[in-house]
Design an enzyme around this catalytic site. Structure first.
Site, mmCIF file in Angstrom:
data_model
loop_
_atom_site.group_PDB
_atom_site.id
_atom_site.type_symbol
_atom_site.label_atom_id
_atom_site.label_comp_id
_atom_site.label_asym_id
_atom_site.label_seq_id
_atom_site.Cartn_x
_atom_site.Cartn_y
_atom_site.Cartn_z
ATOM 1 N N TYR A 56 -34.422 22.173 1.735
ATOM 2 C CA TYR A 56 -34.636 20.789 1.301
ATOM 3 C C TYR A 56 -33.334 20.011 1.158
ATOM 4 O O TYR A 56 -33.334 18.778 1.171
ATOM 5 C CB TYR A 56 -35.397 20.755 -0.030
ATOM 6 C CG TYR A 56 -34.589 21.258 -1.204
ATOM 7 C CD1 TYR A 56 -33.915 20.363 -2.039
ATOM 8 C CD2 TYR A 56 -34.475 22.618 -1.473
ATOM 9 C CE1 TYR A 56 -33.153 20.818 -3.109
ATOM 10 C CE2 TYR A 56 -33.715 23.081 -2.537
ATOM 11 C CZ TYR A 56 -33.061 22.183 -3.347
ATOM 12 O OH TYR A 56 -32.304 22.632 -4.403
ATOM 13 N N MET A 65 -27.128 17.987 0.953
ATOM 14 C CA MET A 65 -26.921 17.456 -0.385
ATOM 15 C C MET A 65 -27.347 18.532 -1.396
ATOM 16 O O MET A 65 -28.435 18.460 -1.968
ATOM 17 C CB MET A 65 -27.739 16.171 -0.566
ATOM 18 C CG MET A 65 -27.460 15.448 -1.850
ATOM 19 S SD MET A 65 -28.336 13.867 -1.950
ATOM 20 C CE MET A 65 -30.039 14.386 -1.976
ATOM 21 N N PRO A 66 -26.511 19.566 -1.563
ATOM 22 C CA PRO A 66 -26.862 20.613 -2.518
ATOM 23 C C PRO A 66 -27.010 20.053 -3.927
ATOM 24 O O PRO A 66 -26.138 19.341 -4.426
ATOM 25 C CB PRO A 66 -25.678 21.587 -2.439
ATOM 26 C CG PRO A 66 -25.066 21.332 -1.100
ATOM 27 C CD PRO A 66 -25.259 19.861 -0.861
ATOM 28 N N HIS A 67 -28.145 20.371 -4.537
ATOM 29 C CA HIS A 67 -28.393 19.947 -5.919
ATOM 30 C C HIS A 67 -29.545 20.765 -6.483
ATOM 31 O O HIS A 67 -30.348 21.319 -5.748
ATOM 32 C CB HIS A 67 -28.724 18.453 -5.996
ATOM 33 C CG HIS A 67 -29.996 18.086 -5.300
ATOM 34 N ND1 HIS A 67 -30.084 17.997 -3.926
ATOM 35 C CD2 HIS A 67 -31.228 17.800 -5.782
ATOM 36 C CE1 HIS A 67 -31.326 17.672 -3.588
ATOM 37 N NE2 HIS A 67 -32.033 17.547 -4.702
ATOM 38 N N SER A 68 -29.605 20.819 -7.786
ATOM 39 C CA SER A 68 -30.725 21.423 -8.496
ATOM 40 C C SER A 68 -31.078 20.457 -9.624
ATOM 41 O O SER A 68 -30.616 19.315 -9.629
ATOM 42 C CB SER A 68 -30.336 22.811 -9.021
ATOM 43 O OG SER A 68 -31.469 23.500 -9.495
#
Length: 152
Positions: A56, A65-68
């Site tokens: 994703y 767009m690495p994110h959590s």
């Protein structure tokens, strides 16, 4: 937004290629760790989420767009780090739409900041020629030239 990365020293141009997408996410988190905005826990949360939900974080070809979530205990502050890999990294074998070279790692202490970061980043990436220009960066001087070209 390019000025934000430059002024806050949140740009990292990798001198080695990650072995896989997990290592690419770890590399992309380093700049935020150096600025005490995240911990290793946040990076591991992103990797876990990618295993669970798929790639994703690859929002368009060549851009991840690495994110959590903002609720992650590994988030210490709000910011975006920009990491440029030497070559594209595959998140889904055989699907070049899920390859990325430009990594914008997001960290936010709350949902409002998270949405603001995403909006600012989206605005930057939608600028004409921005992604193709960013893909040419090999040095900080290249980054400075792109800032000049786009009036930032």
């Amino acid at each position: 937004m390019l000025r934000y990365f430059y002024d806050n020293q949140l740009i990292k141009i990798m001198d080695k290629q990650p072995k896989n997408w997990e290592e690419a996410i770890r590399f992309s988190g380093e700049i935020l760790k150096e600025h005490h905005l995240i911990t290793d826990q946040y990076i591991e949360d992103i990797i876990r989420d990618c295993h669970e939900y798929g790639p994703y974080i690859v929002i368009i070809p060549d851009v991840a767009m690495p994110h959590s979530s903002a609720e992650s205990s590994g988030v210490l502050g709000t910011g975006i780090g920009f990491t440029i890999m030497q070559k594209r990294v595959s998140f889904e074998e055989g699907n070049p739409e899920k390859d990325a070279k430009l990594f914008f790692t997001l960290a936010a202490k709350d949902a409002d900041s998270h949405m603001k970061n995403i909006a600012n980043l989206s605005e930057l990436l939608m600028m004409e020629d921005m992604v193709p220009d960013l893909l040419t960066i090999e040095t900080l001087r290249d980054f400075e030239r792109i800032m000049e070209k786009h009036g930032m």
